[in-house]
Scaffold this active site. Structure first.
Site, PDB file in Angstrom:
ATOM      1  N   ASN A  96     -47.732  52.126  55.050  1.00 34.86           N
ATOM      2  CA  ASN A  96     -47.062  50.974  54.294  1.00 34.86           C
ATOM      3  C   ASN A  96     -47.549  51.237  53.082  1.00 34.86           C
ATOM      4  OD1 ASN A  96     -49.478  49.427  54.061  1.00 34.86           O
ATOM      5  ND2 ASN A  96     -49.176  48.901  55.919  1.00 34.86           N
ATOM      6  N   ASP A 141     -50.029  54.402  62.507  1.00 37.87           N
ATOM      7  CA  ASP A 141     -50.978  53.809  61.375  1.00 37.87           C
ATOM      8  C   ASP A 141     -52.335  53.547  61.789  1.00 37.87           C
ATOM      9  OD1 ASP A 141     -51.994  53.476  58.598  1.00 37.87           O
ATOM     10  OD2 ASP A 141     -50.590  51.708  58.231  1.00 37.87           O
ATOM     11  N   THR A 156     -39.206  55.188  62.679  1.00 34.82           N
ATOM     12  CA  THR A 156     -38.587  54.945  63.677  1.00 34.82           C
ATOM     13  C   THR A 156     -39.267  54.080  64.686  1.00 34.82           C
ATOM     14  OG1 THR A 156     -39.622  56.661  65.231  1.00 34.82           O
ATOM     15  CG2 THR A 156     -37.676  57.241  63.604  1.00 34.82           C
ATOM     16  N   TYR A 213     -40.196  50.036  61.451  1.00 35.12           N
ATOM     17  CA  TYR A 213     -39.172  50.209  60.542  1.00 35.12           C
ATOM     18  C   TYR A 213     -37.809  50.387  60.767  1.00 35.12           C
ATOM     19  CZ  TYR A 213     -42.848  50.065  56.707  1.00 35.12           C
ATOM     20  OH  TYR A 213     -43.797  49.371  56.118  1.00 35.12           O
TER      21      TYR A 213
HETATM   22  N1  AR6 Z   1     -49.034  59.470  67.959  1.00 31.58           N
HETATM   23  C1  AR6 Z   1     -47.659  60.033  67.594  1.00 31.58           C
HETATM   24  N2  AR6 Z   1     -46.951  59.079  67.337  1.00 31.58           N
HETATM   25  C2  AR6 Z   1     -47.205  57.745  67.409  1.00 31.58           C
HETATM   26  C3  AR6 Z   1     -48.610  57.311  67.841  1.00 31.58           C
HETATM   27  C4  AR6 Z   1     -49.394  58.202  67.884  1.00 31.58           C
HETATM   28  N3  AR6 Z   1     -50.940  57.718  68.411  1.00 31.58           N
HETATM   29  N4  AR6 Z   1     -48.329  55.850  67.911  1.00 31.58           N
HETATM   30  C5  AR6 Z   1     -47.161  55.286  67.563  1.00 31.58           C
HETATM   31  N5  AR6 Z   1     -46.411  56.364  67.303  1.00 31.58           N
HETATM   32  P1  AR6 Z   1     -44.431  53.233  63.672  1.00 31.58           P
HETATM   33  P2  AR6 Z   1     -42.956  53.156  60.973  1.00 31.58           P
HETATM   34  C6  AR6 Z   1     -44.972  56.462  66.999  1.00 31.58           C
HETATM   35  O1  AR6 Z   1     -44.187  51.859  63.923  1.00 31.58           O
HETATM   36  O2  AR6 Z   1     -41.734  52.845  61.985  1.00 31.58           O
HETATM   37  C7  AR6 Z   1     -47.335  50.324  60.626  1.00 31.58           C
HETATM   38  O3  AR6 Z   1     -47.684  48.931  60.699  1.00 31.58           O
HETATM   39  C8  AR6 Z   1     -44.059  55.463  67.528  1.00 31.58           C
HETATM   40  O4  AR6 Z   1     -43.672  55.392  68.844  1.00 31.58           O
HETATM   41  O5  AR6 Z   1     -45.904  53.530  63.850  1.00 31.58           O
HETATM   42  O6  AR6 Z   1     -42.820  54.336  59.920  1.00 31.58           O
HETATM   43  C9  AR6 Z   1     -47.474  50.743  59.211  1.00 31.58           C
HETATM   44  O7  AR6 Z   1     -48.667  50.021  58.581  1.00 31.58           O
HETATM   45  C10 AR6 Z   1     -42.775  55.730  66.403  1.00 31.58           C
HETATM   46  O8  AR6 Z   1     -42.007  56.872  67.250  1.00 31.58           O
HETATM   47  O9  AR6 Z   1     -44.042  53.572  61.861  1.00 31.58           O
HETATM   48  C11 AR6 Z   1     -46.032  50.155  58.723  1.00 31.58           C
HETATM   49  O10 AR6 Z   1     -46.314  48.827  57.980  1.00 31.58           O
HETATM   50  C12 AR6 Z   1     -43.598  56.352  65.255  1.00 31.58           C
HETATM   51  O11 AR6 Z   1     -44.724  56.693  65.639  1.00 31.58           O
HETATM   52  C13 AR6 Z   1     -45.075  50.309  59.713  1.00 31.58           C
HETATM   53  O12 AR6 Z   1     -45.944  50.272  60.893  1.00 31.58           O
HETATM   54  C14 AR6 Z   1     -43.428  55.629  63.940  1.00 31.58           C
HETATM   55  O13 AR6 Z   1     -43.405  54.276  64.466  1.00 31.58           O
HETATM   56  C15 AR6 Z   1     -44.273  51.633  59.566  1.00 31.58           C
HETATM   57  O14 AR6 Z   1     -43.237  51.501  60.440  1.00 31.58           O
END
Ligand code: AR6
Length: 179
Positions: free
Chosen positions: A22, A32, A122, A125
């Site tokens: 973020n 993250d 995905t 967000y």
């Molecule tokens: N390895 C690979 N992919 C992962 C892992 C992992 N260990 N853990 C989750 N995913 P998201 P965004 C996938 O929500 O939508 C955070 O709080 C998950 O299944 O992590 O960009 C940040 O601080 C999904 O497919 O990221 C921001 O505030 C993908 O990673 C916010 O979330 C992205 O999901 C960003 O949201």
């Protein structure tokens, strides 16, 4: 070369893994949180030192910043901030494309030969996976084509799409296979 895998991005021994961060860059949930936990406290401290572009914003949406990977197998973490999805009509596609482009440019500047991306935007967000994956794969293919054109002997970057779910992987597999 483009590779699609299913798994945990924090386990990958690539030159750089990309974090779906973020704007504050101080950790969060999803990928993250996993990256910050695996990299250790030093990652948080390195992020704190990234100068703010404006109050509370270390990395504006669509941009990217780099830190070491600390306890991760990856040498670097490239933090990028995907757009929060509304309806796709509010600049989300351009912002998401910029995340991939800017992350790849930063990886190249830092001598990386391999980079792994999660499915940016995905999760929390809310970006629909099919739409987001199309942009991710298009940007990766464009980058590799461009690089090839600029220097025929350029060593290819290995671009890994690290999907957390089987379903996401199937979406990427289809897109990568398309000519
Ligand atoms: N390895 C690979 N992919 C992962 C892992 C992992 N260990 N853990 C989750 N995913 P998201 P965004 C996938 O929500 O939508 C955070 O709080 C998950 O299944 O992590 O960009 C940040 O601080 C999904 O497919 O990221 C921001 O505030 C993908 O990673 C916010 O979330 C992205 O999901 C960003 O949201």
């Amino acid at each position: 070369m483009i590779k699609v895998i299913q798994g945990d991005i924090t386990a990958l021994a690539v030159d750089a893994i990309v974090n779906a961060a973020n704007q504050m860059m101080l950790g969060g949930g999803g990928v993250d949180g996993a990256i910050h936990r695996a990299a250790g406290r030093e990652l948080y401290e390195a992020c704190l030192k990234v100068p703010e572009a404006r109050p509370g914003v270390r990395c504006p949406t669509g941009e990217a910043r780099i830190t070491p990977g600390f306890r991760l197998p990856a040498k670097f973490v490239i933090h990028t901030v995907g757009p929060v999805y509304r309806d796709g009509q509010h600049g989300e596609p351009e912002k998401l494309a910029a995340c991939y482009r800017n992350s790849l440019a930063l990886a190249e500047e830092n001598g990386c030969k391999s980079i792994a991306f999660p499915c940016i935007s995905t999760g929390v967000y809310g970006y629909p996976i099919e739409d987001a994956a199309k942009i991710a794969v298009r940007e990766a293919k464009d980058y590799l084509t461009q690089r090839c054109r600029e220097a025929e002997d350029a060593e290819e970057m290995e671009i890994v799409f690290c999907c957390f779910s089987d379903r996401d992987k199937a979406v990427y597999d289809q897109l990568v296979a398309k000519p």
